[in-house]
Design an enzyme around this catalytic site. Structure first.
Site, mmCIF file in Angstrom:
data_model
loop_
_atom_site.group_PDB
_atom_site.id
_atom_site.type_symbol
_atom_site.label_atom_id
_atom_site.label_comp_id
_atom_site.label_asym_id
_atom_site.label_seq_id
_atom_site.Cartn_x
_atom_site.Cartn_y
_atom_site.Cartn_z
ATOM 1 N N HIS A 1 -6.028 24.722 -27.592
ATOM 2 C CA HIS A 1 -5.820 23.406 -26.983
ATOM 3 C C HIS A 1 -6.154 23.391 -25.493
ATOM 4 C CE1 HIS A 1 -3.167 22.483 -30.641
ATOM 5 N NE2 HIS A 1 -4.309 21.876 -30.763
ATOM 6 N N ASP B 1 -2.844 16.958 -34.627
ATOM 7 C CA ASP B 1 -1.610 17.693 -34.312
ATOM 8 C C ASP B 1 -1.108 17.376 -32.909
ATOM 9 O OD1 ASP B 1 -2.964 19.730 -32.454
ATOM 10 O OD2 ASP B 1 -4.079 20.022 -34.316
ATOM 11 N N ASP C 1 -11.645 6.580 -39.065
ATOM 12 C CA ASP C 1 -12.775 7.508 -39.034
ATOM 13 C C ASP C 1 -13.438 7.510 -37.650
ATOM 14 O OD1 ASP C 1 -15.021 9.012 -39.432
ATOM 15 O OD2 ASP C 1 -15.869 7.747 -41.007
ATOM 16 N N GLY C 2 -13.430 8.665 -37.000
ATOM 17 C CA GLY C 2 -13.994 8.788 -35.660
ATOM 18 C C GLY C 2 -15.486 8.530 -35.618
ATOM 19 N N ASP D 1 -12.030 17.378 -31.714
ATOM 20 C CA ASP D 1 -11.097 18.414 -32.175
ATOM 21 C C ASP D 1 -10.963 18.234 -33.687
ATOM 22 O OD1 ASP D 1 -8.997 20.091 -32.706
ATOM 23 O OD2 ASP D 1 -7.574 19.108 -31.359
ATOM 24 N N SER D 2 -11.990 18.677 -34.396
ATOM 25 C CA SER D 2 -12.062 18.367 -35.829
ATOM 26 C C SER D 2 -11.907 19.599 -36.690
ATOM 27 C CB SER D 2 -13.403 17.708 -36.141
ATOM 28 O OG SER D 2 -14.414 18.690 -36.148
ATOM 29 N N THR D 3 -11.847 19.351 -37.972
ATOM 30 C CA THR D 3 -11.899 20.433 -38.955
ATOM 31 C C THR D 3 -13.339 20.961 -39.013
ATOM 32 O OG1 THR D 3 -11.982 18.546 -40.465
ATOM 33 C CG2 THR D 3 -9.971 19.778 -40.442
ATOM 34 N N ASP D 4 -13.577 21.958 -39.861
ATOM 35 C CA ASP D 4 -14.922 22.534 -40.020
ATOM 36 C C ASP D 4 -15.885 21.454 -40.518
ATOM 37 O OD1 ASP D 4 -13.702 24.902 -39.364
ATOM 38 O OD2 ASP D 4 -13.469 25.574 -41.437
ATOM 39 N N PRO E 1 -14.602 15.002 -44.403
ATOM 40 C CA PRO E 1 -14.747 13.877 -43.464
ATOM 41 C C PRO E 1 -15.291 14.287 -42.105
ATOM 42 C CG PRO E 1 -12.416 14.404 -43.813
ATOM 43 C CD PRO E 1 -13.197 15.235 -44.793
HETATM 44 N N1 SAM Z 1 -7.810 23.175 -34.381
HETATM 45 C C1 SAM Z 1 -8.301 22.822 -35.655
HETATM 46 C C2 SAM Z 1 -9.427 23.656 -36.178
HETATM 47 O O1 SAM Z 1 -10.438 23.843 -35.483
HETATM 48 O O2 SAM Z 1 -9.306 24.140 -37.287
HETATM 49 C C3 SAM Z 1 -8.522 21.374 -35.765
HETATM 50 C C4 SAM Z 1 -7.184 20.720 -35.807
HETATM 51 S S1 SAM Z 1 -7.045 19.021 -36.078
HETATM 52 C C5 SAM Z 1 -5.683 19.099 -37.178
HETATM 53 C C6 SAM Z 1 -8.438 18.525 -37.035
HETATM 54 C C7 SAM Z 1 -8.337 17.086 -37.499
HETATM 55 O O3 SAM Z 1 -9.622 16.495 -37.620
HETATM 56 C C8 SAM Z 1 -7.680 16.908 -38.864
HETATM 57 O O4 SAM Z 1 -6.395 16.379 -38.701
HETATM 58 C C9 SAM Z 1 -8.617 15.944 -39.616
HETATM 59 O O5 SAM Z 1 -7.915 14.946 -40.333
HETATM 60 C C10 SAM Z 1 -9.421 15.364 -38.457
HETATM 61 N N2 SAM Z 1 -10.719 14.794 -38.849
HETATM 62 C C11 SAM Z 1 -11.652 15.314 -39.683
HETATM 63 N N3 SAM Z 1 -12.683 14.462 -39.829
HETATM 64 C C12 SAM Z 1 -12.420 13.383 -39.026
HETATM 65 C C13 SAM Z 1 -13.113 12.161 -38.741
HETATM 66 N N4 SAM Z 1 -14.293 11.890 -39.301
HETATM 67 N N5 SAM Z 1 -12.545 11.285 -37.883
HETATM 68 C C14 SAM Z 1 -11.337 11.541 -37.308
HETATM 69 N N6 SAM Z 1 -10.634 12.681 -37.563
HETATM 70 C C15 SAM Z 1 -11.172 13.588 -38.396
#
Ligand code: SAM
Length: 284
Positions: free
Chosen positions: A66, A90, A141-142, A160-163, A167
Site C-alpha cells: 500500500h 480493501d 466497473d473502473g 490497485d487491481s487483481t491479476d 473483471p
Molecule cells: N493488492 C491486491 C493484489 O495485487 O493482489 C489487490 C487488492 S484489491 C482487493 C483488488 C480489487 O480490484 C478487488 O477488490 C477487485 O474487486 C477489484 N477490481 C478488479 N477488477 C476491477 C474493475 N474492472 N473495476 C474496479 N475494481 C476492480
C-alpha cells in the site's frame, strides 16, 4: 487450494512455485456477484484475504504494497490534489493517499462492494480513515467509469487491481490507458500494480508497451518486496504525463509529515533502480 486443514496454499503455475501460510481457521467464505472471497486467520500473518484462490493481502505485510502503490506516485506529481483509485476495495491504498494533506479528493472505484464491506469487518485498521470527508466511494466497473471521466479531471490514478484476469483484464489494455491519459491533467501520474518481475515479465513488457502506445511520455517500474505474493518480489509500474519519475519531490518525501513503515525518500530512489534484465526489456 488448501493442502490440509492447517495450511492455505496458493499455487503459481507460471512460476512453478507455491506459497503456504499456516492458518488457525477460516473466518469467512462467499461467492459475490464477481468473485469468490475467503478470509482466514493465520498463525503469523494476521488476517488474510483471498480472491478466487489468489492472495490479496495480509494484516502483517500489506503496508509494503500500500505504501509503494501510493507514495511514489504522489511524490512524483508536483501537486497532487485529485486522486482516483481503481479497485483497491480493501481501502489500504486509500488510507495511504489520505495521509497527504494536499489531496482534496480521493475517489475509490471498486467493482465489488463486498470486498470493502469485508475489509471493514476483518481489516478495520485499513478502513479507519474511510469517513474522511475527502474520501468518496463508488461501486462499479473502473474500466467503464474511466471511459466516461471528464478530460483533465485528475492528477493521480492508482490501479490497485487483481491479476489481469476476470473483471481486471481490461485494466491492463492500451484502451484503458488511453482513457487514463485523457482523464489526467497536463501533469499526471498513473501507477498500477504490475505483478512479479521474477515470473511475469511478459505482462510487464506488455504494460510498458501499451502505456507508451496510449501516449504516456515515460514508464518506469518500481520494485519492492511483498512476502505473500508469488516469488515475494513485486512491482508497480508508473506511466507519466508531463513529469519524470526521476524528478520526484525527494525533499518533500524526506520531510513528509506522516509516518510510514517502509517508504522513505531513499527507498523511493532505490525502487526506481532497474535490474539489468528489466533495463533491457523496457529501457530505463
Ligand atoms: N493488492 C491486491 C493484489 O495485487 O493482489 C489487490 C487488492 S484489491 C482487493 C483488488 C480489487 O480490484 C478487488 O477488490 C477487485 O474487486 C477489484 N477490481 C478488479 N477488477 C476491477 C474493475 N474492472 N473495476 C474496479 N475494481 C476492480
Amino acid at each position: 487450494m488448501t493442502l490440509d486443514s492447517h495450511w492455505f496454499t496458493e499455487v503459481c503455475e507460471e512460476g512453478g512455485s507455491a506459497l503456504s501460510l499456516k492458518i488457525k481457521r477460516k473466518l469467512h467464505e462467499e461467492q459475490s456477484e464477481y468473485q469468490r472471497i475467503e478470509i482466514f486467520e493465520t498463525e503469523k500473518f494476521g488476517n488474510l484475504m483471498v480472491i478466487d484462490g489468489f492472495v490479496m493481502l495480509s494484516s502483517r505485510d500489506n503496508f509494503l504494497y500500500h505504501e509503494m502503490m501510493s507514495h511514489p506516485a504522489l511524490f512524483t506529481h508536483p501537486e497532487p490534489k485529485r486522486v482516483v483509485i481503481i479497485g483497491g476495495g480493501d481501502c489500504g491504498t486509500l488510507q495511504q493517499v489520505l495521509r497527504h494533506d494536499g489531496v482534496t479528493s480521493a475517489l475509490q472505484v471498486e467493482i465489488d462492494e463486498r470486498v470493502t464491506r469485508l475489509a471493514e469487518q476483518y481489516f478495520p485498521e485499513l478502513c479507519e480513515n474511510n469517513s474522511d470527508p475527502r474520501a468518496q466511494f463508488l461501486f462499479g466497473d473502473g474500466i467503464r467509469w474511466m471511459k466516461e471521466a471528464d478530460a483533465g479531471s485528475m492528477d493521480v490514478i492508482i490501479v490497485d487491481s487483481t491479476d489481469p484476469i476476470g473483471p481486471a483484464k481490461g485494466l491492463f489494455t492500451e484502451d484503458f490507458y488511453r482513457d487514463c491519459h485523457r482523464a489526467l491533467g497536463e501533469a499526471g501520474v498513473l501507477v498500477q500494480q504490475s505483478e512479479s518481475p521474477m515470473y511475469h515479465m511478459d505482462i510487464l513488457g506488455e504494460m510498458h508497451a501499451a502505456m507508451r502506445a496510449a501516449g504516456f511520455d515515460t514508464t518506469r517500474t518500481l520494485h519492492y518486496p511483498q512476502p505473500v505474493y508469488p516469488s515475494g518480489w513485486w512491482s508497480a509500474t508508473m506511466a507519466c504525463k508531463g513529469v519524470r519519475p526521476e524528478d520526484f519531490r525527494a525533499e518533500a518525501a524526506a520531510a513528509r509529515g506522516f509516518s510510514t513503515r517502509y517508504y522513505n525518500a531513499d527507498i523511493h530512489r532505490a525502487a526506481l533502480a532497474q535490474p539489468e534484465f528489466c533495463r533491457e526489456a523496457f529501457g530505463d
